[in-house]
Motif scaffolding. Sequence first.
Motif, PDB file in Angstrom:
ATOM      1  N   LEU A  63      -0.304   6.276   7.729  1.00  0.00           N
ATOM      2  CA  LEU A  63      -1.470   6.408   6.863  1.00  0.00           C
ATOM      3  C   LEU A  63      -2.671   5.676   7.457  1.00  0.00           C
TER       4      LEU A  63
ATOM      5  N   LEU B 205      -6.782   2.095   0.770  1.00  0.00           N
ATOM      6  CA  LEU B 205      -5.644   2.913   1.168  1.00  0.00           C
ATOM      7  C   LEU B 205      -4.643   2.153   2.028  1.00  0.00           C
TER       8      LEU B 205
ATOM      9  N   VAL C 153      -5.354  10.786  -3.174  1.00  0.00           N
ATOM     10  CA  VAL C 153      -4.137  10.160  -2.656  1.00  0.00           C
ATOM     11  C   VAL C 153      -3.361   9.480  -3.774  1.00  0.00           C
TER      12      VAL C 153
ATOM     13  N   ARG D 159       0.405  10.456  -4.067  1.00  0.00           N
ATOM     14  CA  ARG D 159       1.337   9.445  -3.553  1.00  0.00           C
ATOM     15  C   ARG D 159       0.807   8.042  -3.815  1.00  0.00           C
TER      16      ARG D 159
ATOM     17  N   VAL E 225      -0.670   3.863  -1.515  1.00  0.00           N
ATOM     18  CA  VAL E 225      -2.003   3.271  -1.638  1.00  0.00           C
ATOM     19  C   VAL E 225      -1.880   1.762  -1.793  1.00  0.00           C
TER      20      VAL E 225
END
Length: 228
Positions: free
Chosen positions: A42, A77, A201, A205, A209
Amino acid sequence: MHVPDGFLDAPTSIATGVVAVAGVAVALRGARKELDDRTAPLAGLVATFVFAAQMINFPVAGGTSGHLLGGVLAAVLAGPFTAVLCLSVVLLVQALLMADGGVTALGTNITLMGIVGVVAGWLVFRGLLSVLPRRTSMVAPAAAVAALVSVPTAALAFAALFVIGGTAPVDSGKVLVAMVGWHVVIGIGEAVITALVVGSVVASRPDLVHGARHLLAARELEIRKAVA
Protein backbone atom coordinates in the motif's frame (compact mmCIF):
# COMPACT_ATOMS: atom_id res chain seq x y z
CA MET A 1 5.10 24.59 -3.90
CA HIS A 2 8.32 23.23 -5.40
CA VAL A 3 11.17 25.59 -4.57
CA PRO A 4 13.65 26.08 -7.46
CA ASP A 5 17.42 26.37 -7.24
CA GLY A 6 18.70 29.74 -6.07
CA PHE A 7 15.42 30.96 -4.57
CA LEU A 8 16.91 30.68 -1.08
CA ASP A 9 20.50 31.45 -0.15
CA ALA A 10 23.09 28.76 0.51
CA PRO A 11 23.00 28.83 4.36
CA THR A 12 19.22 28.45 4.39
CA SER A 13 19.32 25.65 1.81
CA ILE A 14 22.02 23.84 3.78
CA ALA A 15 20.04 24.20 7.02
CA THR A 16 16.89 22.78 5.47
CA GLY A 17 19.00 20.01 3.97
CA VAL A 18 20.18 19.06 7.45
CA VAL A 19 16.58 19.10 8.70
CA ALA A 20 15.54 16.91 5.78
CA VAL A 21 18.29 14.35 6.39
CA ALA A 22 17.41 14.19 10.10
CA GLY A 23 13.71 13.88 9.31
CA VAL A 24 14.25 11.06 6.83
CA ALA A 25 16.51 9.26 9.31
CA VAL A 26 13.80 9.43 11.99
CA ALA A 27 11.19 8.33 9.44
CA LEU A 28 13.27 5.30 8.46
CA ARG A 29 13.26 4.12 12.06
CA GLY A 30 9.58 4.88 12.62
CA ALA A 31 8.42 3.25 9.39
CA ARG A 32 9.64 -0.12 10.64
CA LYS A 33 6.74 -0.14 13.09
CA GLU A 34 4.20 0.99 10.50
CA LEU A 35 5.02 -1.38 7.67
CA ASP A 36 4.59 -5.13 7.40
CA ASP A 37 4.05 -7.61 4.61
CA ARG A 38 0.43 -6.52 4.27
CA THR A 39 0.84 -2.73 4.36
CA ALA A 40 4.16 -2.31 2.50
CA PRO A 41 2.50 -2.72 -0.95
CA LEU A 42 0.00 0.00 0.00
CA ALA A 43 2.88 2.37 0.77
CA GLY A 44 4.27 1.75 -2.70
CA LEU A 45 0.88 2.45 -4.25
CA VAL A 46 0.56 5.64 -2.21
CA ALA A 47 3.95 6.90 -3.39
CA THR A 48 3.03 6.10 -6.99
CA PHE A 49 -0.33 7.86 -6.67
CA VAL A 50 1.22 10.96 -5.10
CA PHE A 51 3.86 11.08 -7.83
CA ALA A 52 1.24 10.85 -10.56
CA ALA A 53 -1.15 13.28 -8.86
CA GLN A 54 1.56 15.91 -8.41
CA MET A 55 2.07 15.92 -12.16
CA ILE A 56 -1.54 17.08 -12.66
CA ASN A 57 -1.98 20.80 -12.08
CA PHE A 58 -5.37 22.42 -11.61
CA PRO A 59 -6.00 26.13 -12.31
CA VAL A 60 -6.64 28.43 -9.38
CA ALA A 61 -6.83 31.99 -10.70
CA GLY A 62 -4.75 34.56 -12.53
CA GLY A 63 -2.63 31.93 -14.22
CA THR A 64 -1.79 30.27 -10.90
CA SER A 65 -2.02 26.52 -10.57
CA GLY A 66 -1.61 24.02 -7.80
CA HIS A 67 -1.20 20.29 -7.35
CA LEU A 68 -1.76 17.66 -4.72
CA LEU A 69 0.90 17.61 -2.00
CA GLY A 70 -0.25 14.24 -0.72
CA GLY A 71 1.29 14.42 2.75
CA VAL A 72 -1.92 13.86 4.71
CA LEU A 73 -3.18 11.32 2.19
CA ALA A 74 -0.01 9.28 2.61
CA ALA A 75 0.05 9.67 6.40
CA VAL A 76 -3.55 8.53 6.88
CA LEU A 77 -3.22 5.56 4.56
CA ALA A 78 0.31 4.36 5.37
CA GLY A 79 1.38 6.18 8.56
CA PRO A 80 3.19 9.49 9.19
CA PHE A 81 6.73 8.06 9.14
CA THR A 82 6.06 6.16 5.94
CA ALA A 83 4.48 9.29 4.47
CA VAL A 84 7.69 11.25 5.02
CA LEU A 85 9.60 8.55 3.15
CA CYS A 86 7.06 8.44 0.32
CA LEU A 87 7.15 12.20 -0.19
CA SER A 88 10.95 12.25 0.02
CA VAL A 89 11.29 9.60 -2.69
CA VAL A 90 8.76 11.38 -4.91
CA LEU A 91 10.54 14.73 -4.53
CA LEU A 92 13.94 13.12 -5.16
CA VAL A 93 12.77 11.53 -8.41
CA GLN A 94 11.09 14.74 -9.53
CA ALA A 95 14.21 16.81 -8.86
CA LEU A 96 16.68 14.42 -10.50
CA LEU A 97 14.69 13.16 -13.48
CA MET A 98 12.08 15.82 -14.19
CA ALA A 99 13.69 19.10 -13.01
CA ASP A 100 10.61 19.72 -10.87
CA GLY A 101 12.15 21.53 -7.91
CA GLY A 102 15.84 22.32 -7.68
CA VAL A 103 18.49 19.79 -6.73
CA THR A 104 20.11 22.25 -4.32
CA ALA A 105 16.61 22.99 -2.98
CA LEU A 106 15.75 19.31 -2.48
CA GLY A 107 16.27 19.56 1.27
CA THR A 108 13.98 22.59 1.36
CA ASN A 109 11.24 20.83 -0.58
CA ILE A 110 11.46 17.71 1.57
CA THR A 111 11.34 19.85 4.70
CA LEU A 112 8.30 21.82 3.51
CA MET A 113 6.20 19.12 1.85
CA GLY A 114 7.59 15.91 3.30
CA ILE A 115 8.01 16.98 6.93
CA VAL A 116 6.08 20.17 7.74
CA GLY A 117 3.08 19.21 5.63
CA VAL A 118 2.96 15.64 6.95
CA VAL A 119 3.53 16.47 10.63
CA ALA A 120 1.08 19.39 10.69
CA GLY A 121 -1.58 17.41 8.87
CA TRP A 122 -1.13 14.30 11.01
CA LEU A 123 -1.44 16.31 14.25
CA VAL A 124 -4.65 17.92 13.02
CA PHE A 125 -5.99 14.55 11.88
CA ARG A 126 -5.34 12.85 15.21
CA GLY A 127 -6.66 15.85 17.11
CA LEU A 128 -9.93 15.74 15.18
CA LEU A 129 -10.37 12.00 15.64
CA SER A 130 -9.94 12.44 19.39
CA VAL A 131 -13.05 14.67 19.57
CA LEU A 132 -15.18 13.21 16.76
CA PRO A 133 -17.38 10.12 17.19
CA ARG A 134 -15.17 7.03 17.21
CA ARG A 135 -16.34 5.65 13.87
CA THR A 136 -14.39 4.81 10.73
CA SER A 137 -16.75 7.06 8.78
CA MET A 138 -15.05 10.02 10.48
CA VAL A 139 -11.62 9.18 9.04
CA ALA A 140 -12.22 10.72 5.62
CA PRO A 141 -13.68 14.03 6.89
CA ALA A 142 -10.88 14.36 9.43
CA ALA A 143 -8.32 13.66 6.72
CA ALA A 144 -9.92 16.31 4.49
CA VAL A 145 -9.68 19.01 7.15
CA ALA A 146 -6.12 17.98 7.97
CA ALA A 147 -5.19 18.15 4.28
CA LEU A 148 -6.74 21.62 4.01
CA VAL A 149 -4.67 22.83 6.97
CA SER A 150 -1.42 21.18 5.87
CA VAL A 151 -1.11 23.05 2.56
CA PRO A 152 -1.14 26.67 3.86
CA THR A 153 0.97 25.53 6.82
CA ALA A 154 3.70 24.38 4.45
CA ALA A 155 3.28 27.65 2.51
CA LEU A 156 3.66 29.60 5.75
CA ALA A 157 6.84 27.68 6.51
CA PHE A 158 8.19 28.64 3.09
CA ALA A 159 7.34 32.29 3.71
CA ALA A 160 9.30 32.12 6.96
CA LEU A 161 12.29 30.62 5.14
CA PHE A 162 12.07 33.37 2.53
CA VAL A 163 12.27 36.01 5.26
CA ILE A 164 15.41 34.32 6.55
CA GLY A 165 17.20 33.59 3.29
CA GLY A 166 15.18 34.67 0.27
CA THR A 167 17.23 35.89 -2.70
CA ALA A 168 14.46 37.16 -5.01
CA PRO A 169 13.82 40.95 -4.96
CA VAL A 170 10.29 40.57 -3.62
CA ASP A 171 8.86 42.01 -0.42
CA SER A 172 8.54 39.26 2.19
CA GLY A 173 5.11 40.53 3.24
CA LYS A 174 3.80 40.13 -0.29
CA VAL A 175 5.30 36.64 -0.44
CA LEU A 176 3.52 35.71 2.79
CA VAL A 177 0.13 36.99 1.64
CA ALA A 178 0.43 35.44 -1.82
CA MET A 179 1.71 32.06 -0.66
CA VAL A 180 -0.72 31.54 2.20
CA GLY A 181 -3.68 33.07 0.37
CA TRP A 182 -3.36 30.99 -2.78
CA HIS A 183 -2.47 27.83 -0.90
CA VAL A 184 -5.64 28.05 1.16
CA VAL A 185 -7.48 27.77 -2.15
CA ILE A 186 -5.18 24.96 -3.29
CA GLY A 187 -5.80 23.28 0.07
CA ILE A 188 -9.50 23.01 -0.75
CA GLY A 189 -8.64 20.91 -3.79
CA GLU A 190 -6.25 18.88 -1.64
CA ALA A 191 -9.05 18.28 0.89
CA VAL A 192 -11.50 17.08 -1.77
CA ILE A 193 -9.02 14.65 -3.34
CA THR A 194 -7.87 13.36 0.04
CA ALA A 195 -11.44 12.79 1.23
CA LEU A 196 -12.37 10.89 -1.94
CA VAL A 197 -9.32 8.61 -1.90
CA VAL A 198 -9.30 7.93 1.84
CA GLY A 199 -13.05 7.45 1.91
CA SER A 200 -12.86 4.91 -0.90
CA VAL A 201 -10.15 2.87 0.80
CA VAL A 202 -11.85 3.02 4.21
CA ALA A 203 -15.10 1.83 2.65
CA SER A 204 -13.46 -1.22 1.05
CA ARG A 205 -10.50 -2.13 3.29
CA PRO A 206 -10.47 -0.15 6.55
CA ASP A 207 -8.00 -2.64 8.02
CA LEU A 208 -5.32 -1.35 5.64
CA VAL A 209 -5.78 2.31 6.60
CA HIS A 210 -3.25 3.32 9.23
CA GLY A 211 -5.39 6.19 10.49
CA ALA A 212 -8.33 3.87 11.16
CA ARG A 213 -6.50 1.08 12.97
CA HIS A 214 -7.06 2.35 16.50
CA LEU A 215 -10.78 2.78 15.77
CA LEU A 216 -11.05 -0.79 14.51
CA ALA A 217 -9.13 -2.06 17.53
CA ALA A 218 -11.45 -0.20 19.90
CA ARG A 219 -14.52 -1.58 18.11
CA GLU A 220 -13.21 -5.14 18.31
CA LEU A 221 -12.54 -4.68 22.03
CA GLU A 222 -16.10 -3.45 22.58
CA ILE A 223 -17.48 -6.45 20.68
CA ARG A 224 -15.40 -8.87 22.76
CA LYS A 225 -16.59 -7.25 25.99
CA ALA A 226 -20.20 -7.45 24.83
CA VAL A 227 -19.80 -11.12 23.93
CA ALA A 228 -18.09 -11.89 27.21
